[in-house]
Design a protein around this motif. Sequence first.
Motif, PDB file in Angstrom:
ATOM      1  N   MET A   1      91.062  17.385  13.277  1.00  0.00           N
ATOM      2  CA  MET A   1      90.699  18.139  14.904  1.00  0.00           C
ATOM      3  C   MET A   1      89.514  18.853  14.413  1.00  0.00           C
ATOM      4  N   GLY A   2      88.429  18.387  15.290  1.00  0.00           N
ATOM      5  CA  GLY A   2      87.227  19.193  15.294  1.00  0.00           C
ATOM      6  C   GLY A   2      87.207  19.973  16.595  1.00  0.00           C
ATOM      7  N   THR A   3      86.301  21.002  16.183  1.00  0.00           N
ATOM      8  CA  THR A   3      86.091  22.103  17.222  1.00  0.00           C
ATOM      9  C   THR A   3      85.144  21.774  18.236  1.00  0.00           C
ATOM     10  N   SER A   4      85.234  22.019  19.241  1.00  0.00           N
ATOM     11  CA  SER A   4      84.172  21.714  20.288  1.00  0.00           C
ATOM     12  C   SER A   4      83.393  23.056  20.636  1.00  0.00           C
ATOM     13  N   LEU A   5      81.965  22.638  20.890  1.00  0.00           N
ATOM     14  CA  LEU A   5      81.188  23.724  21.086  1.00  0.00           C
ATOM     15  C   LEU A   5      81.104  24.033  22.541  1.00  0.00           C
ATOM     16  N   THR A   6      81.461  25.358  22.749  1.00  0.00           N
ATOM     17  CA  THR A   6      81.820  25.753  24.052  1.00  0.00           C
ATOM     18  C   THR A   6      80.534  26.197  24.655  1.00  0.00           C
ATOM     19  N   PRO A   7      80.554  26.370  26.162  1.00  0.00           N
ATOM     20  CA  PRO A   7      79.306  26.787  26.967  1.00  0.00           C
ATOM     21  C   PRO A   7      79.041  28.234  26.342  1.00  0.00           C
ATOM     22  N   GLU A   8      79.978  29.066  26.170  1.00  0.00           N
ATOM     23  CA  GLU A   8      79.699  30.229  25.641  1.00  0.00           C
ATOM     24  C   GLU A   8      78.959  30.196  24.299  1.00  0.00           C
ATOM     25  N   TRP A  10      76.900  28.052  23.358  1.00  0.00           N
ATOM     26  CA  TRP A  10      75.630  27.572  23.610  1.00  0.00           C
ATOM     27  C   TRP A  10      74.683  28.522  24.159  1.00  0.00           C
ATOM     28  N   ARG A  11      75.232  29.700  24.888  1.00  0.00           N
ATOM     29  CA  ARG A  11      74.590  30.781  25.667  1.00  0.00           C
ATOM     30  C   ARG A  11      74.340  31.827  24.490  1.00  0.00           C
ATOM     31  N   GLN A  12      75.274  31.968  23.575  1.00  0.00           N
ATOM     32  CA  GLN A  12      74.846  32.855  22.436  1.00  0.00           C
ATOM     33  C   GLN A  12      73.867  32.454  21.650  1.00  0.00           C
ATOM     34  N   PHE A  13      74.038  31.200  21.113  1.00  0.00           N
ATOM     35  CA  PHE A  13      72.817  30.560  20.212  1.00  0.00           C
ATOM     36  C   PHE A  13      71.616  30.720  21.020  1.00  0.00           C
ATOM     37  N   VAL A  18      66.285  33.145  20.985  1.00  0.00           N
ATOM     38  CA  VAL A  18      65.070  33.609  21.729  1.00  0.00           C
ATOM     39  C   VAL A  18      64.909  35.230  20.932  1.00  0.00           C
ATOM     40  N   ILE A  19      65.877  35.819  20.581  1.00  0.00           N
ATOM     41  CA  ILE A  19      65.804  37.089  19.991  1.00  0.00           C
ATOM     42  C   ILE A  19      64.961  37.048  18.540  1.00  0.00           C
ATOM     43  N   ALA A  20      65.407  35.879  17.641  1.00  0.00           N
ATOM     44  CA  ALA A  20      64.745  35.954  16.456  1.00  0.00           C
ATOM     45  C   ALA A  20      63.247  35.283  16.774  1.00  0.00           C
TER      46      ALA A  20
END
Length: 71
Positions: A1-8, A10-13, A18-20
């Motif tokens: 079972m894999g994990t899905s990348l949520t919209p949250e 991608w927002r944090q990413f 941008v900060i980096a």
Amino acid sequence: MGTSLTPEFWRQFAVLLVIAMAVTFVLSAALDALYLRRQQRRAERSSPGTPPAATTTPGTRPAAGRPLVKS
């Protein structure tokens, strides 16, 4: 079972990316300014405007126009 990348995620990413990038840009500009300031101070210290002693090759006249004295 894999994990899905949520919209949250991608927002944090995106925010962290941008900060980096901003930190990298500001740090690069600051270090560049410090390096250039250091080079300018070295140049001012080493050359006060005129060379310390004018050197001449044999058979030429000094820069001041005085005749060359041969010994």
